[in-house]
Design a protein around this motif. Structure first.
Motif, short mmCIF file in Angstrom:
data_model
loop_
_atom_site.label_atom_id
_atom_site.label_comp_id
_atom_site.label_asym_id
_atom_site.label_seq_id
_atom_site.Cartn_x
_atom_site.Cartn_y
_atom_site.Cartn_z
N UNK A 101 46.60 41.74 48.11
CA UNK A 101 47.09 43.02 46.83
C UNK A 101 46.70 42.71 45.19
N UNK A 102 45.39 42.94 44.97
CA UNK A 102 45.21 43.41 43.65
C UNK A 102 45.27 43.69 42.66
N UNK A 103 45.84 43.39 41.82
CA UNK A 103 47.40 43.72 40.61
C UNK A 103 46.03 43.79 39.70
N UNK A 104 45.71 45.15 38.44
CA UNK A 104 45.08 44.91 37.01
C UNK A 104 45.49 46.08 36.72
N UNK A 105 45.34 45.38 34.50
CA UNK A 105 45.38 46.91 34.28
C UNK A 105 44.03 47.41 33.17
N UNK A 106 43.83 48.98 32.71
CA UNK A 106 42.69 49.07 32.49
C UNK A 106 42.96 50.01 31.45
N UNK A 107 41.95 50.09 30.02
CA UNK A 107 42.18 51.07 29.34
C UNK A 107 40.18 51.49 29.11
N UNK A 108 40.35 52.73 29.14
CA UNK A 108 38.63 53.23 28.67
C UNK A 108 38.93 53.86 27.62
N UNK A 109 37.60 53.49 26.90
CA UNK A 109 37.67 54.53 25.50
C UNK A 109 37.09 55.80 25.63
N UNK A 110 36.82 56.28 24.53
CA UNK A 110 37.03 57.86 24.83
C UNK A 110 35.73 58.32 25.83
N UNK A 111 35.51 59.00 27.08
CA UNK A 111 34.06 59.55 28.01
C UNK A 111 33.70 58.80 28.82
N UNK A 112 34.47 57.39 28.76
CA UNK A 112 33.59 56.19 29.66
C UNK A 112 34.50 56.10 30.62
N UNK A 241 35.44 42.92 42.83
CA UNK A 241 34.30 43.12 41.78
C UNK A 241 34.59 44.41 40.08
N UNK A 242 33.64 43.93 38.99
CA UNK A 242 34.52 45.76 37.44
C UNK A 242 32.99 46.09 37.47
N UNK A 243 32.73 47.33 37.95
CA UNK A 243 32.04 48.19 37.36
C UNK A 243 30.86 48.05 35.77
N UNK A 244 30.43 48.24 35.74
CA UNK A 244 29.35 48.14 34.05
C UNK A 244 28.42 50.30 34.51
N UNK A 245 29.27 50.13 33.82
CA UNK A 245 28.75 52.15 33.90
C UNK A 245 28.71 52.50 32.48
N UNK A 246 27.69 51.30 31.46
CA UNK A 246 27.03 52.21 30.37
C UNK A 246 28.35 52.32 29.32
N UNK A 247 29.72 51.99 29.69
CA UNK A 247 30.67 52.62 28.71
C UNK A 247 31.86 51.45 28.32
N UNK A 248 32.62 51.21 27.59
CA UNK A 248 33.52 50.21 26.77
C UNK A 248 34.63 50.65 27.64
N UNK A 249 35.34 49.93 28.14
CA UNK A 249 36.24 49.34 28.75
C UNK A 249 37.20 47.96 29.02
N UNK A 250 37.98 47.92 29.05
CA UNK A 250 38.49 46.65 28.94
C UNK A 250 39.68 46.90 30.28
N UNK A 251 39.67 45.04 30.37
CA UNK A 251 40.73 44.67 31.37
C UNK A 251 41.44 43.39 31.69
N UNK A 252 42.66 43.90 32.23
CA UNK A 252 44.16 41.84 31.35
C UNK A 252 44.57 42.40 33.21
N UNK A 253 45.03 41.42 32.78
CA UNK A 253 46.08 40.87 34.06
C UNK A 253 45.70 40.32 35.59
N UNK A 254 45.00 40.43 35.62
CA UNK A 254 43.71 40.58 37.21
C UNK A 254 44.49 39.45 37.98
N UNK A 255 45.33 39.60 38.88
CA UNK A 255 45.53 38.48 39.58
C UNK A 255 45.45 39.71 41.58
N UNK A 256 45.19 38.39 42.14
CA UNK A 256 45.54 38.75 43.71
C UNK A 256 46.10 38.36 44.61
N UNK A 257 47.63 38.36 45.15
CA UNK A 257 48.54 37.71 46.09
C UNK A 257 47.28 38.06 47.27
N UNK A 258 47.47 36.67 48.11
CA UNK A 258 46.74 36.50 49.70
C UNK A 258 48.05 37.97 50.43
#
Length: 260
Positions: A101-112, A241-258
């Motif tokens: 179970x993968x948990x994470x938080x994310x936010x994007x810049x406008x149009x990202x 993995x996290x994708x580089x699509x050429x836009x500004x994006x932020x991730x935090x609090x990334x954990x995995x529960x096996x």
């Protein structure tokens, strides 16, 4: 799906809420230390370092990926998907995961645009998305991908180009969203902002039928089709993995529960 949501919630760990800036990195580190007491939990990102991470098919972290106030940030090149020399997709290369179970938080810049990949197989001279399902990360209101695909299957939290996330409850650009991906013996569930938004089953006739109707069909991309059909390879596991699509994006609090 509701029954599965209840069952998986019994093994779900509590979400870690921090804020980038104003001491967010210190709090993230403290919370990750507490979570590490659970031997089934792997802290992929503690807010302070990129230990364990590297570029896909690379030995080091591409310079476009940086730490910013307790977050992982992809600094958009504007060159599209993995279009810059100093970019490319980022993977947690220290361990592969099968039932999790993968948990994470994310936010994007406008149009990202970005994405969270799971079950990645590292194949030379082959993009990561050829082998990995994608949890779409998107500014639904301002990126053209939101209007492509079928029935919204390219909007945030969707199984990209295959299953739309419903309800579509993402927050506007600049605001934090919570995401979760559960994979257990072939059953996959995507969550967004606390809601179960889709479910599907790997390695089934239904999975093959979805591939046949997508941009990863045998006619359109035979190599991706064959890799995705056997998602996770013989061991039924892969990298996150996290994708580089050429836009500004932020991730935090990334954990995995096996999951056993």
């Amino acid at each position: 799906m509701k029954g599965l949501f209840y069952a998986t919630s019994m093994v779900a760990m509590a979400a870690v809420i921090t804020s980038c800036g104003n001491g967010g990195a210190k709090k993230a580190a403290a919370d990750s230390t507490a979570m590490a007491a659970d031997s089934n939990v792997v802290v992929l990102f503690d807010g302070t370092s990129l230990d364990g991470w590297r570029g896909y098919n690379k030995d080091t972290v591409p310079s476009a990926w940086t730490l910013e106030d307790g977050c992982i940030k992809i600094n958009g090149s504007g060159a599209g998907e993995a279009g810059a020399r100093n970019g490319g997709d980022l993977i947690f290369g220290a361990e592969k995961f099968g039932n999790f179970e993968l948990s994470f938080e994310w936010k994007v810049a406008k149009g990202s645009n970005s994405g969270v990949f799971y079950m990645i197989q590292e194949v030379p001279d082959t993009p990561s998305y050829y082998s990995a399902p994608e949890y779409q990360i998107l500014d639904n209101e301002n990126h053209p991908d939101a209007k492509l695909g079928v029935d919204g299957n390219r909007k945030s939290a969707s199984l990209y180009d295959m299953i739309p996330a419903k309800p579509q409850n993402s927050k506007p650009f600049g605001e934090w969203n919570t995401g979760k991906i559960m994979v257990y013996k072939g059953t996959v569930v995507h969550y967004q902002n606390g809601e179960n938004v889709l479910e599907y089953h790997l390695w089934t006739p239904e999975w093959q039928a979805m591939l046949d109707k997508s941009k990863f069909s045998k006619d359109k991309n035979e190599k991706a089709y064959n890799l995705l059909l056997n998602c996770g390879g013989d061991q039924k596991e892969g990298y996150i993995g996290l994708q580089d699509h050429g836009d500004d994006v932020w991730y935090r609090n990334i954990t995995v529960k096996k999951l056993d």
